[in-house]
Design a protein around this motif. Structure first.
Motif, mmCIF file in Angstrom:
data_model
loop_
_atom_site.group_PDB
_atom_site.id
_atom_site.type_symbol
_atom_site.label_atom_id
_atom_site.label_comp_id
_atom_site.label_asym_id
_atom_site.label_seq_id
_atom_site.Cartn_x
_atom_site.Cartn_y
_atom_site.Cartn_z
ATOM 1 N N ASP A 223 63.837 48.388 72.714
ATOM 2 C CA ASP A 223 63.696 46.886 72.182
ATOM 3 C C ASP A 223 63.481 46.870 71.190
ATOM 4 O OD1 ASP A 223 63.285 44.666 71.119
ATOM 5 O OD2 ASP A 223 61.495 43.983 72.861
ATOM 6 N N ALA B 45 65.028 44.618 68.676
ATOM 7 C CA ALA B 45 64.982 44.091 68.102
ATOM 8 C C ALA B 45 63.979 43.903 66.418
ATOM 9 C CB ALA B 45 63.903 42.393 69.033
ATOM 10 N N HIS C 234 60.776 43.111 65.364
ATOM 11 C CA HIS C 234 59.952 43.544 65.586
ATOM 12 C C HIS C 234 59.473 45.276 64.681
ATOM 13 C CE1 HIS C 234 58.777 42.153 69.072
ATOM 14 N NE2 HIS C 234 59.729 42.187 69.495
ATOM 15 N N HIS D 151 55.802 44.586 69.885
ATOM 16 C CA HIS D 151 56.399 43.704 70.786
ATOM 17 C C HIS D 151 54.706 43.194 72.373
ATOM 18 C CE1 HIS D 151 58.470 46.942 69.395
ATOM 19 N NE2 HIS D 151 59.612 46.176 70.180
#
Length: 113
Positions: A20, A22, A25, A42
């Motif tokens: 993850d 993204a 973050h 997260h």
């Protein structure tokens, strides 16, 4: 009650492990575009950390079911207070900031192993 700092390094490691990536973050500029001063943790990282902290204190317990509702993001490099309230086979958990702001709340079922 356990206090833990959510570090940028821990979030980078979690992002790599979970895939993850993204930007909110990991990148301050991306976080700033959404109104945050720093990247945010997260949600799944916080859930996993909550479980790990509880199990470290209760090594004979096994978590069988878990639910959590998120109320407010937490930016990296901030402390989170993890508060656990045992009620037989159910553990209620709240995550708050030092100022008392609610980040997340939930519960999990446990059994003895």
């Amino acid at each position: 009650m356990i206090k833990k700092c959510i570090t940028a390094e821990a979030i980078r490691q979690y992002a790599a492990a979970s895939q993850d990536l993204a930007a909110i973050h990991l990148d301050e500029a991306a976080a700033a575009k959404t109104g945050f001063k720093r990247p945010i943790a997260h949600g799944m990282y916080l859930m996993g950390l909550t479980q790990s902290l509880y199990i470290a204190e209760h090594p004979t317990q096994w978590i069988t079911e878990y639910e959590m509702k998120f109320h407010k993001p937490i930016e990296v490099d901030n402390d989170v207070i993890f508060d656990f309230a045992d009620d037989n086979a159910r553990v209620k958990v709240t995550l708050t900031t030092d100022a008392g702001d609610l980040i997340a709340a939930g519960a999990f079922s446990v059994k003895e192993v």
